[in-house]
Motif scaffolding. Sequence first.
Motif, PDB file in Angstrom:
ATOM      1  N   ILE A  19       0.834  -1.210   0.000  1.00 33.80           N
ATOM      2  CA  ILE A  19       0.000   0.000   0.000  1.00 33.80           C
ATOM      3  C   ILE A  19       0.870   1.261   0.000  1.00 33.80           C
ATOM      4  N   ILE A  20       1.956   1.240   0.754  1.00 37.70           N
ATOM      5  CA  ILE A  20       2.757   2.461   0.871  1.00 37.70           C
ATOM      6  C   ILE A  20       3.606   2.669  -0.396  1.00 37.70           C
ATOM      7  N   GLY A  21       4.240   1.600  -0.885  1.00 39.29           N
ATOM      8  CA  GLY A  21       5.059   1.739  -2.101  1.00 39.29           C
ATOM      9  C   GLY A  21       4.230   2.232  -3.280  1.00 39.29           C
ATOM     10  N   TYR A  38       9.767  -1.980  -7.612  1.00 39.93           N
ATOM     11  CA  TYR A  38      10.240  -3.364  -7.745  1.00 39.93           C
ATOM     12  C   TYR A  38       9.572  -4.208  -6.664  1.00 39.93           C
ATOM     13  N   GLU A  39       8.752  -5.149  -7.078  1.00 37.94           N
ATOM     14  CA  GLU A  39       7.961  -5.961  -6.141  1.00 37.94           C
ATOM     15  C   GLU A  39       8.355  -7.434  -6.310  1.00 37.94           C
ATOM     16  N   GLN A  40       8.590  -8.095  -5.186  1.00 35.89           N
ATOM     17  CA  GLN A  40       9.049  -9.488  -5.262  1.00 35.89           C
ATOM     18  C   GLN A  40       7.956 -10.468  -5.724  1.00 35.89           C
ATOM     19  N   ALA A  41       6.694 -10.130  -5.478  1.00 35.21           N
ATOM     20  CA  ALA A  41       5.612 -11.081  -5.769  1.00 35.21           C
ATOM     21  C   ALA A  41       5.342 -11.162  -7.270  1.00 35.21           C
ATOM     22  N   MET A  51      -9.345  -3.708   6.120  1.00 34.98           N
ATOM     23  CA  MET A  51      -8.576  -2.720   6.872  1.00 34.98           C
ATOM     24  C   MET A  51      -9.263  -1.377   6.731  1.00 34.98           C
ATOM     25  N   ALA A  52      -8.968  -0.470   7.659  1.00 35.14           N
ATOM     26  CA  ALA A  52      -9.651   0.828   7.628  1.00 35.14           C
ATOM     27  C   ALA A  52      -8.631   1.958   7.626  1.00 35.14           C
ATOM     28  N   PHE A  53      -8.999   3.055   6.970  1.00 37.75           N
ATOM     29  CA  PHE A  53      -8.171   4.264   6.974  1.00 37.75           C
ATOM     30  C   PHE A  53      -8.929   5.369   7.678  1.00 37.75           C
ATOM     31  N   ARG A 125     -11.405  -3.711   1.427  1.00 35.57           N
ATOM     32  CA  ARG A 125     -10.698  -4.995   1.369  1.00 35.57           C
ATOM     33  C   ARG A 125      -9.324  -4.703   0.802  1.00 35.57           C
ATOM     34  N   ARG A 126      -8.305  -5.171   1.530  1.00 33.30           N
ATOM     35  CA  ARG A 126      -6.915  -4.888   1.172  1.00 33.30           C
ATOM     36  C   ARG A 126      -6.611  -5.263  -0.281  1.00 33.30           C
ATOM     37  N   ASP A 127      -7.094  -6.433  -0.711  1.00 36.27           N
ATOM     38  CA  ASP A 127      -6.770  -6.898  -2.080  1.00 36.27           C
ATOM     39  C   ASP A 127      -7.427  -5.996  -3.123  1.00 36.27           C
ATOM     40  N   LYS A 145       8.172  -9.799  -9.674  1.00 32.94           N
ATOM     41  CA  LYS A 145       9.183 -10.864  -9.534  1.00 32.94           C
ATOM     42  C   LYS A 145      10.592 -10.284  -9.418  1.00 32.94           C
ATOM     43  N   LYS A 146      10.709  -9.160  -8.744  1.00 29.35           N
ATOM     44  CA  LYS A 146      12.032  -8.539  -8.522  1.00 29.35           C
ATOM     45  C   LYS A 146      12.254  -8.452  -7.019  1.00 29.35           C
ATOM     46  N   ARG A 147      12.969  -9.437  -6.490  1.00 33.46           N
ATOM     47  CA  ARG A 147      13.240  -9.459  -5.042  1.00 33.46           C
ATOM     48  C   ARG A 147      14.602  -8.819  -4.797  1.00 33.46           C
ATOM     49  N   LEU A 148      14.612  -7.713  -4.082  1.00 31.75           N
ATOM     50  CA  LEU A 148      15.874  -6.998  -3.851  1.00 31.75           C
ATOM     51  C   LEU A 148      16.847  -7.857  -3.056  1.00 31.75           C
ATOM     52  N   ASP A 149      18.099  -7.867  -3.495  1.00 39.06           N
ATOM     53  CA  ASP A 149      19.136  -8.568  -2.749  1.00 39.06           C
ATOM     54  C   ASP A 149      20.098  -7.558  -2.112  1.00 39.06           C
ATOM     55  N   GLY A 322       7.024   3.531   5.647  1.00 30.53           N
ATOM     56  CA  GLY A 322       5.986   2.528   5.950  1.00 30.53           C
ATOM     57  C   GLY A 322       6.489   1.524   6.977  1.00 30.53           C
ATOM     58  N   ASP A 323       5.978   0.292   6.891  1.00 31.60           N
ATOM     59  CA  ASP A 323       6.359  -0.739   7.865  1.00 31.60           C
ATOM     60  C   ASP A 323       7.860  -1.024   7.842  1.00 31.60           C
ATOM     61  N   ALA A 324       8.519  -0.810   6.734  1.00 33.88           N
ATOM     62  CA  ALA A 324       9.976  -1.023   6.671  1.00 33.88           C
ATOM     63  C   ALA A 324      10.658  -0.120   7.692  1.00 33.88           C
ATOM     64  N   HIS A 332      -3.840  -0.207  17.134  1.00 37.75           N
ATOM     65  CA  HIS A 332      -4.466   1.071  16.784  1.00 37.75           C
ATOM     66  C   HIS A 332      -5.118   0.991  15.395  1.00 37.75           C
ATOM     67  N   GLY A 333      -4.826  -0.089  14.646  1.00 36.76           N
ATOM     68  CA  GLY A 333      -5.351  -0.191  13.270  1.00 36.76           C
ATOM     69  C   GLY A 333      -4.913   1.003  12.438  1.00 36.76           C
ATOM     70  N   ALA A 334      -3.648   1.424  12.584  1.00 42.93           N
ATOM     71  CA  ALA A 334      -3.242   2.675  11.931  1.00 42.93           C
ATOM     72  C   ALA A 334      -1.850   2.605  11.309  1.00 42.93           C
ATOM     73  N   GLY A 335      -1.283   1.404  11.188  1.00 47.27           N
ATOM     74  CA  GLY A 335       0.073   1.286  10.614  1.00 47.27           C
ATOM     75  C   GLY A 335       0.126   1.848   9.206  1.00 47.27           C
ATOM     76  N   ALA A 336      -0.863   1.508   8.393  1.00 44.26           N
ATOM     77  CA  ALA A 336      -0.859   1.990   7.010  1.00 44.26           C
ATOM     78  C   ALA A 336      -1.148   3.489   6.969  1.00 44.26           C
ATOM     79  N   CYS A 337      -2.002   3.971   7.878  1.00 50.81           N
ATOM     80  CA  CYS A 337      -2.288   5.423   7.931  1.00 50.81           C
ATOM     81  C   CYS A 337      -0.987   6.180   8.173  1.00 50.81           C
ATOM     82  N   CYS A 338      -0.167   5.669   9.074  1.00 53.13           N
ATOM     83  CA  CYS A 338       1.100   6.329   9.396  1.00 53.13           C
ATOM     84  C   CYS A 338       2.056   6.248   8.189  1.00 53.13           C
TER      85      CYS A 338
HETATM   86  P1  FAD Z   1       3.514  -4.182   3.099  1.00 49.92           P
HETATM   87  O1  FAD Z   1       2.056  -4.042   2.934  1.00 49.92           O
HETATM   88  O2  FAD Z   1       4.030  -5.300   3.931  1.00 49.92           O
HETATM   89  O3  FAD Z   1       4.159  -4.264   1.641  1.00 49.92           O
HETATM   90  C1  FAD Z   1       5.534  -4.571   1.467  1.00 49.92           C
HETATM   91  C2  FAD Z   1       5.723  -5.068   0.045  1.00 49.92           C
HETATM   92  O4  FAD Z   1       7.126  -5.248  -0.181  1.00 49.92           O
HETATM   93  C3  FAD Z   1       5.085  -6.423  -0.193  1.00 49.92           C
HETATM   94  O5  FAD Z   1       4.326  -6.369  -1.370  1.00 49.92           O
HETATM   95  C4  FAD Z   1       6.272  -7.381  -0.318  1.00 49.92           C
HETATM   96  O6  FAD Z   1       6.016  -8.460  -1.182  1.00 49.92           O
HETATM   97  C5  FAD Z   1       7.339  -6.463  -0.862  1.00 49.92           C
HETATM   98  N1  FAD Z   1       8.719  -6.896  -0.553  1.00 49.92           N
HETATM   99  C6  FAD Z   1       9.190  -7.361   0.628  1.00 49.92           C
HETATM  100  N2  FAD Z   1      10.508  -7.650   0.530  1.00 49.92           N
HETATM  101  C7  FAD Z   1      10.875  -7.352  -0.748  1.00 49.92           C
HETATM  102  C8  FAD Z   1      12.108  -7.431  -1.456  1.00 49.92           C
HETATM  103  N3  FAD Z   1      13.254  -7.875  -0.870  1.00 49.92           N
HETATM  104  N4  FAD Z   1      12.146  -7.043  -2.769  1.00 49.92           N
HETATM  105  C9  FAD Z   1      10.992  -6.587  -3.374  1.00 49.92           C
HETATM  106  N5  FAD Z   1       9.798  -6.511  -2.749  1.00 49.92           N
HETATM  107  C10 FAD Z   1       9.741  -6.880  -1.449  1.00 49.92           C
HETATM  108  N6  FAD Z   1      -3.234  -0.339   9.156  1.00 49.92           N
HETATM  109  C11 FAD Z   1      -4.195   0.617   9.035  1.00 49.92           C
HETATM  110  O7  FAD Z   1      -3.868   1.783   8.753  1.00 49.92           O
HETATM  111  N7  FAD Z   1      -5.525   0.306   9.217  1.00 49.92           N
HETATM  112  C12 FAD Z   1      -5.930  -0.954   9.544  1.00 49.92           C
HETATM  113  O8  FAD Z   1      -7.128  -1.188   9.707  1.00 49.92           O
HETATM  114  C13 FAD Z   1      -4.941  -1.961   9.702  1.00 49.92           C
HETATM  115  N8  FAD Z   1      -5.296  -3.212  10.058  1.00 49.92           N
HETATM  116  C14 FAD Z   1      -4.336  -4.158  10.188  1.00 49.92           C
HETATM  117  C15 FAD Z   1      -4.720  -5.439  10.566  1.00 49.92           C
HETATM  118  C16 FAD Z   1      -3.769  -6.431  10.689  1.00 49.92           C
HETATM  119  C17 FAD Z   1      -4.204  -7.792  11.104  1.00 49.92           C
HETATM  120  C18 FAD Z   1      -2.397  -6.133  10.421  1.00 49.92           C
HETATM  121  C19 FAD Z   1      -1.338  -7.188  10.524  1.00 49.92           C
HETATM  122  C20 FAD Z   1      -2.001  -4.866  10.053  1.00 49.92           C
HETATM  123  C21 FAD Z   1      -2.971  -3.865   9.941  1.00 49.92           C
HETATM  124  N9  FAD Z   1      -2.617  -2.570   9.570  1.00 49.92           N
HETATM  125  C22 FAD Z   1      -3.575  -1.606   9.474  1.00 49.92           C
HETATM  126  C23 FAD Z   1      -1.215  -2.229   9.261  1.00 49.92           C
HETATM  127  C24 FAD Z   1      -0.979  -2.251   7.755  1.00 49.92           C
HETATM  128  O9  FAD Z   1      -1.395  -3.490   7.230  1.00 49.92           O
HETATM  129  C25 FAD Z   1       0.499  -2.028   7.420  1.00 49.92           C
HETATM  130  O10 FAD Z   1       0.984  -0.927   8.154  1.00 49.92           O
HETATM  131  C26 FAD Z   1       0.673  -1.758   5.939  1.00 49.92           C
HETATM  132  O11 FAD Z   1       0.195  -2.839   5.173  1.00 49.92           O
HETATM  133  C27 FAD Z   1       2.138  -1.523   5.612  1.00 49.92           C
HETATM  134  O12 FAD Z   1       2.253  -1.303   4.248  1.00 49.92           O
HETATM  135  P2  FAD Z   1       3.680  -1.354   3.553  1.00 49.92           P
HETATM  136  O13 FAD Z   1       3.422  -1.032   2.114  1.00 49.92           O
HETATM  137  O14 FAD Z   1       4.656  -0.537   4.327  1.00 49.92           O
HETATM  138  O15 FAD Z   1       4.153  -2.861   3.723  1.00 49.92           O
END
Ligand code: FAD
Length: 450
Positions: A19-21, A38-41, A51-53, A125-127, A145-149, A322-324, A332-338
């Motif tokens: 979501i963040i990338g 570049y996405e590994q999947a 999930m909610a924003f 829905r996340r998907d 299909k690009k997994r960073l090394d 983002g989560d990285a 808090h259900g807010a990781g993605a919001c942050c």
């Molecule tokens: P991710 O969504 O993890 O995306 C990372 C991407 O990087 C993936 O596609 C992965 O395949 C790719 N990747 C990883 N390694 C490599 C590599 N080496 N090379 C290339 N690609 C790579 N947040 C909210 O704001 N509201 C909510 O309601 C909420 N509910 C949640 C409920 C649950 C159960 C959980 C677990 C989390 C929830 N969150 C919520 C948090 C939110 O899901 C995350 O903060 C958010 O998805 C982070 O997004 P991201 O893009 O940083 O990371």
Amino acid sequence: MPGVVEDSPLEIAIVGGGIIGLSLAAGLIKQNVNVKVYEQAKGFREIGAGMAFTANAIRCMGLMNPDIVSALRSGGSVATSLDKNDPNDYLRWIDGYNKRRKDDPSHQTMLFKIDAGYKGFEGTRRDQFLEALVKVIPEEIVELKKRLDTIEEKANGRVQLKFTDGTTAEADAVIGCDGIKSRVRELLFGSDNPASFPHYTHKVAYRALVPMDKAISALGEYKARNQHNHVGPNAHLIHYPVANQTMINATAFVSDPNEWPDDKVTVVPALRKDLEDAFAGWNPCLTALIRHFPEKLDKWAVFDTWDYPAPFFNKGSVCLAGDAAHASSPHHGAGACCGIEDALCLVTLLQQVNATLATTPTTKTKKAEALAAAFEVFDAVRRTRGQWLVNSSRRVCDLYHQPEWGHPQKWTKAETCFEEIRDRSLKIWHFDYDGMMRDAVARYAEKVVV
Ligand code: FAD
């Protein structure tokens, strides 16, 4: 070569198409930045979890690129509350453990409710969100299909990315949006540094979808049809309606004093019996609800970056978002919001870098300097808030799990926690993103004198 005038636009590589990338890429496109994701999947088919924003995060999306908001809404929203007489969204906490009324042991005392306002949250829905978000971005920008090394900073100020399939790519800068198990974070801090990896929060989660008629029979109509968070000693259970009110999504979190044996395997098979044992003696509504969970469940270990936070988010032309950068538990259900706030901050700063390059002769060293300055500002502006969310999420979970809920003489003490929970929630919902953008621009201007 330093000193040679280059008129090429800024080239940014984003690692990770979550979501963040993808939101960041959509924002950078609007600033005429040449961006690659570049996405590994193999594709973007994520699990169909909800999930909610917050309304605030949605406004941040709109400032980056209004198409992100359209993508969010295209999948339809999932109401977290349903009250015909009141259109606002609320969070509700209810006593899940105690039987305070002898005449009615299934009575549950409502403990606290916070009004998040009209459309305070928008669920998706996340998907579906990701699929719609990908369509906002021109196809050639995303490489699957690009997994960073590895990442290597080159003498000419550029950065080279190597992928596990042996291919390489170059850019002016790399932004790691590769999630909780970030490879970019590991490359920045080193494999022997605990800050490179997430750690166990000592909470496990069990999730189930329960048909609405069964949820109503256990909880009663109002509770089943509206979001509720049931708290008690060493556990809590949160649920809200999904699928047009035909089911509830229920997740139980249980404290675990033990270590998690293997940080590579964070989901293991479990039995409903494990959950029944954890909730034995709770209010009969909860034990009845858990009886509707499937007999075989997944147990999911919750990890975060609380123990060993990232000491910095940037190094030269490499940056984390983002989560990285700050992986939080979900309380808090807010990781993605942050993470969306991070993306808005980066888009704001890269807009400034573009402005610098437009007004000065563009050499590659100049680009590298301007980018490094922007990433330093990003670190200064975002790191404390990102890590605060991680800490706060742990804190609220500890408050939900207070042992005091099990002691009638200590209920009053336990209940005071909602003052704190309200303050923490409001700090998330009412974040001053305008102030963040102004601060980022001012700090960048101090560093880069054109
Ligand atoms: P991710 O969504 O993890 O995306 C990372 C991407 O990087 C993936 O596609 C992965 O395949 C790719 N990747 C990883 N390694 C490599 C590599 N080496 N090379 C290339 N690609 C790579 N947040 C909210 O704001 N509201 C909510 O309601 C909420 N509910 C949640 C409920 C649950 C159960 C959980 C677990 C989390 C929830 N969150 C919520 C948090 C939110 O899901 C995350 O903060 C958010 O998805 C982070 O997004 P991201 O893009 O940083 O990371």
